[in-house]
Scaffold this motif. Sequence first.
Motif, PDB file in Angstrom:
ATOM      1  N   GLN A   3     -12.737 -10.443  -2.119  1.00 57.90           N
ATOM      2  CA  GLN A   3     -12.370  -9.068  -2.437  1.00 57.90           C
ATOM      3  C   GLN A   3     -11.804  -8.425  -1.193  1.00 57.90           C
ATOM      4  OE1 GLN A   3     -15.418  -6.913  -4.462  1.00 57.90           O
ATOM      5  NE2 GLN A   3     -14.216  -5.051  -4.679  1.00 57.90           N
ATOM      6  N   GLY A   4     -10.486  -8.462  -1.076  1.00 61.40           N
ATOM      7  CA  GLY A   4      -9.837  -7.878   0.088  1.00 61.40           C
ATOM      8  C   GLY A   4      -9.982  -6.368   0.124  1.00 61.40           C
ATOM      9  N   ARG A   5     -10.195  -5.853   1.308  1.00 55.67           N
ATOM     10  CA  ARG A   5     -10.325  -4.402   1.462  1.00 55.67           C
ATOM     11  C   ARG A   5      -8.965  -3.718   1.327  1.00 55.67           C
ATOM     12  NH1 ARG A   5     -14.022  -6.971   4.577  1.00 55.67           N
ATOM     13  NH2 ARG A   5     -16.144  -6.104   4.682  1.00 55.67           N
ATOM     14  N   ASP A   6      -7.956  -4.299   1.943  1.00 51.26           N
ATOM     15  CA  ASP A   6      -6.625  -3.714   1.863  1.00 51.26           C
ATOM     16  C   ASP A   6      -5.601  -4.769   2.256  1.00 51.26           C
ATOM     17  OD1 ASP A   6      -6.622  -3.859   4.725  1.00 51.26           O
ATOM     18  OD2 ASP A   6      -7.594  -1.896   4.818  1.00 51.26           O
ATOM     19  N   ARG A   7      -4.340  -4.374   2.205  1.00 53.79           N
ATOM     20  CA  ARG A   7      -3.248  -5.220   2.664  1.00 53.79           C
ATOM     21  C   ARG A   7      -2.278  -4.337   3.436  1.00 53.79           C
ATOM     22  NH1 ARG A   7       1.303  -5.168  -1.208  1.00 53.79           N
ATOM     23  NH2 ARG A   7       0.833  -3.621  -2.819  1.00 53.79           N
ATOM     24  N   SER A   8      -1.398  -4.970   4.190  1.00 53.60           N
ATOM     25  CA  SER A   8      -0.475  -4.203   5.018  1.00 53.60           C
ATOM     26  C   SER A   8       0.879  -4.079   4.321  1.00 53.60           C
ATOM     27  CB  SER A   8      -0.291  -4.895   6.370  1.00 53.60           C
ATOM     28  OG  SER A   8       0.664  -4.230   7.157  1.00 53.60           O
ATOM     29  N   VAL A   9       1.355  -2.849   4.171  1.00 51.87           N
ATOM     30  CA  VAL A   9       2.682  -2.583   3.618  1.00 51.87           C
ATOM     31  C   VAL A   9       3.387  -1.612   4.557  1.00 51.87           C
ATOM     32  CG1 VAL A   9       4.004  -1.625   1.708  1.00 51.87           C
ATOM     33  CG2 VAL A   9       1.939  -2.956   1.238  1.00 51.87           C
ATOM     34  N   ASN A  10       4.512  -2.050   5.100  1.00 54.25           N
ATOM     35  CA  ASN A  10       5.261  -1.228   6.057  1.00 54.25           C
ATOM     36  C   ASN A  10       4.379  -0.748   7.205  1.00 54.25           C
ATOM     37  OD1 ASN A  10       7.619  -1.428   4.465  1.00 54.25           O
ATOM     38  ND2 ASN A  10       6.970   0.306   3.205  1.00 54.25           N
ATOM     39  N   GLY A  11       3.464  -1.635   7.618  1.00 58.09           N
ATOM     40  CA  GLY A  11       2.613  -1.333   8.748  1.00 58.09           C
ATOM     41  C   GLY A  11       1.428  -0.446   8.433  1.00 58.09           C
ATOM     42  N   GLN A  12       1.257  -0.104   7.153  1.00 52.65           N
ATOM     43  CA  GLN A  12       0.162   0.765   6.758  1.00 52.65           C
ATOM     44  C   GLN A  12      -0.792   0.034   5.809  1.00 52.65           C
ATOM     45  OE1 GLN A  12      -0.295   3.877   7.979  1.00 52.65           O
ATOM     46  NE2 GLN A  12       1.542   3.554   9.241  1.00 52.65           N
ATOM     47  N   PRO A  13      -2.108   0.241   5.930  1.00 54.89           N
ATOM     48  CA  PRO A  13      -3.049  -0.363   4.989  1.00 54.89           C
ATOM     49  C   PRO A  13      -2.992   0.336   3.634  1.00 54.89           C
ATOM     50  CG  PRO A  13      -4.216   1.057   6.536  1.00 54.89           C
ATOM     51  CD  PRO A  13      -2.793   1.010   6.988  1.00 54.89           C
ATOM     52  N   VAL A  14      -2.901  -0.456   2.561  1.00 53.36           N
ATOM     53  CA  VAL A  14      -2.947   0.077   1.197  1.00 53.36           C
ATOM     54  C   VAL A  14      -3.952  -0.756   0.415  1.00 53.36           C
ATOM     55  CG1 VAL A  14      -0.551   0.870   1.284  1.00 53.36           C
ATOM     56  CG2 VAL A  14      -1.065  -1.404   0.384  1.00 53.36           C
ATOM     57  N   PRO A  15      -4.523  -0.234  -0.651  1.00 53.47           N
ATOM     58  CA  PRO A  15      -5.502  -1.006  -1.430  1.00 53.47           C
ATOM     59  C   PRO A  15      -4.915  -2.324  -1.919  1.00 53.47           C
ATOM     60  CG  PRO A  15      -5.546   1.299  -2.075  1.00 53.47           C
ATOM     61  CD  PRO A  15      -4.365   1.141  -1.160  1.00 53.47           C
ATOM     62  N   CYS A  16      -5.735  -3.346  -1.891  1.00 51.22           N
ATOM     63  CA  CYS A  16      -5.281  -4.676  -2.294  1.00 51.22           C
ATOM     64  C   CYS A  16      -5.187  -4.749  -3.815  1.00 51.22           C
ATOM     65  CB  CYS A  16      -6.259  -5.726  -1.775  1.00 51.22           C
ATOM     66  SG  CYS A  16      -5.645  -7.405  -1.907  1.00 51.22           S
ATOM     67  N   ALA A  17      -3.987  -5.052  -4.320  1.00 56.74           N
ATOM     68  CA  ALA A  17      -3.767  -5.100  -5.769  1.00 56.74           C
ATOM     69  C   ALA A  17      -4.455  -6.294  -6.409  1.00 56.74           C
ATOM     70  CB  ALA A  17      -2.267  -5.135  -6.060  1.00 56.74           C
ATOM     71  N   GLU A  18      -4.669  -7.350  -5.641  1.00 58.87           N
ATOM     72  CA  GLU A  18      -5.301  -8.558  -6.179  1.00 58.87           C
ATOM     73  C   GLU A  18      -6.809  -8.390  -6.042  1.00 58.87           C
ATOM     74  OE1 GLU A  18      -6.679 -11.384  -7.705  1.00 58.87           O
ATOM     75  OE2 GLU A  18      -7.007 -11.930  -5.594  1.00 58.87           O
ATOM     76  N   ALA A  19      -7.437  -7.857  -7.111  1.00 55.63           N
ATOM     77  CA  ALA A  19      -8.834  -7.438  -7.058  1.00 55.63           C
ATOM     78  C   ALA A  19      -9.643  -8.048  -8.200  1.00 55.63           C
ATOM     79  CB  ALA A  19      -8.903  -5.911  -7.125  1.00 55.63           C
ATOM     80  N   PRO A  20     -10.974  -8.071  -8.076  1.00 60.40           N
ATOM     81  CA  PRO A  20     -11.822  -8.665  -9.115  1.00 60.40           C
ATOM     82  C   PRO A  20     -11.625  -8.080 -10.505  1.00 60.40           C
ATOM     83  CG  PRO A  20     -13.089  -8.376  -7.109  1.00 60.40           C
ATOM     84  CD  PRO A  20     -11.761  -7.719  -6.869  1.00 60.40           C
ATOM     85  N   LEU A  21     -11.231  -6.806 -10.600  1.00 69.28           N
ATOM     86  CA  LEU A  21     -11.014  -6.192 -11.906  1.00 69.28           C
ATOM     87  C   LEU A  21     -10.001  -6.956 -12.745  1.00 69.28           C
ATOM     88  CD1 LEU A  21     -10.966  -2.367 -11.043  1.00 69.28           C
ATOM     89  CD2 LEU A  21     -12.665  -3.587 -12.424  1.00 69.28           C
ATOM     90  N   ARG A  22      -9.107  -7.683 -12.100  1.00 64.88           N
ATOM     91  CA  ARG A  22      -8.085  -8.430 -12.835  1.00 64.88           C
ATOM     92  C   ARG A  22      -8.727  -9.507 -13.728  1.00 64.88           C
ATOM     93  NH1 ARG A  22      -5.330 -11.659  -9.983  1.00 64.88           N
ATOM     94  NH2 ARG A  22      -3.504 -11.623 -11.348  1.00 64.88           N
ATOM     95  N   ALA A  23      -9.530 -10.348 -13.135  1.00 66.92           N
ATOM     96  CA  ALA A  23     -10.185 -11.397 -13.921  1.00 66.92           C
ATOM     97  C   ALA A  23     -11.186 -10.809 -14.905  1.00 66.92           C
ATOM     98  CB  ALA A  23     -10.868 -12.403 -12.999  1.00 66.92           C
ATOM     99  N   ASP A  24     -11.851  -9.741 -14.498  1.00 65.35           N
ATOM    100  CA  ASP A  24     -12.823  -9.095 -15.390  1.00 65.35           C
ATOM    101  C   ASP A  24     -12.145  -8.601 -16.664  1.00 65.35           C
ATOM    102  OD1 ASP A  24     -14.684  -9.546 -13.397  1.00 65.35           O
ATOM    103  OD2 ASP A  24     -14.673  -7.477 -12.660  1.00 65.35           O
ATOM    104  N   ALA A  25     -10.937  -8.056 -16.516  1.00 64.43           N
ATOM    105  CA  ALA A  25     -10.219  -7.537 -17.681  1.00 64.43           C
ATOM    106  C   ALA A  25      -9.853  -8.645 -18.658  1.00 64.43           C
ATOM    107  CB  ALA A  25      -8.957  -6.800 -17.222  1.00 64.43           C
TER     108      ALA A  25
END
Length: 347
Positions: A13-35
């Motif tokens: 469960q990644g905390r975040d990812r880097s986009v344009n040098g800024q941390p943003v929430p990681c889209a690849e999250a456990p909710l995906r498989a849960d859904a």
Amino acid sequence: MLTFYNEQHSQHQGRDRSVNGQPVPCAEAPLRADAVLAELGRRGLGRIVTPHGVPLMSLERIHTPRYLHFLRNAWSEWVALDPANAGKDAFPSVWPVRTLRSDVEPDNLRAKLGLYSMDSGTPLTAGTWSAAKTGADCAVNAAHALRLGERSAFVLSRPPGHHAGADFYGGYCFLNNAALAAQHMLDDGARKVAILDLDYHHGNGTQSIFYQRDDVLFISLHADPRFEFPFYLGHADERGEGPGLGYNLNLPLPAGTTATAWLAALETACIRLGSFGADALVVSLGVDTFAGDPLSRFALHSADYLRVGERLAWLGLPTAFIFEGGYAVKELGVNVVNVLEGFETAL
């Protein structure tokens, strides 16, 4: 349909990812498989089972021992650098680009992260190895189930896999589940296996693994890499190399691709699949082609995925579906299970 479910997936469960040098929430999250799991249960589409563990030797059929050793030990090395790192995800900061050597593994962990990673947007976490390894177990188990007579199987696991190469990770992917499934089928007696990648993004890892081979046909429908990740692979002129020449088919599509155009490309892929004479099919099932997906510039709708499953069923091949991308969580379960239901009810 038999579903192999990775009960360990939420350990990654990644905390975040880097986009344009800024941390943003990681889209690849456990909710995906849960859904997806919830929708499978709602429709009662077949049995859901947990996989048997497979030895590392099975993973070494696709991934290099050096890379697997790195993945197994990276987190403990990360925390050993600084105990405070236990509260941070591990990311690379340097990469061995052209003219730099990649054959010598450095001792420095930060350099190792760059050696084995293709981007700065894929967090390596405390549970990454456990989740990825159990996902690989699911893929090998699904492949074996087909060889034992199952018509279809579904691997419900994350992190996904199709961007992972023999010795690198990226694009949220660490172990290439589709490649592992295909290789297990070959090791288990299949003569030829086809892999069809339907994810919005090109499966660069899968292509690179089989690019010089003629026993695996790789076909990918995806966003044109001139404007979309992974950017550096997935062009139409990449047809394979050496014995693999003619066994790699890329069908890059422009931004704004509608269901009509996408399904036409799928038909092109199915015609090529029909001429290959495969004993089995592996489908990298990404549904980030959905019009509402935050990472997509395509325009498929939920009902279109029923048609996708139906068309694949008419190929008449034992088929393993491997869960890949798809980030519109509200509709994700419906979209994935529509493919599976379309397949199951077509014949």
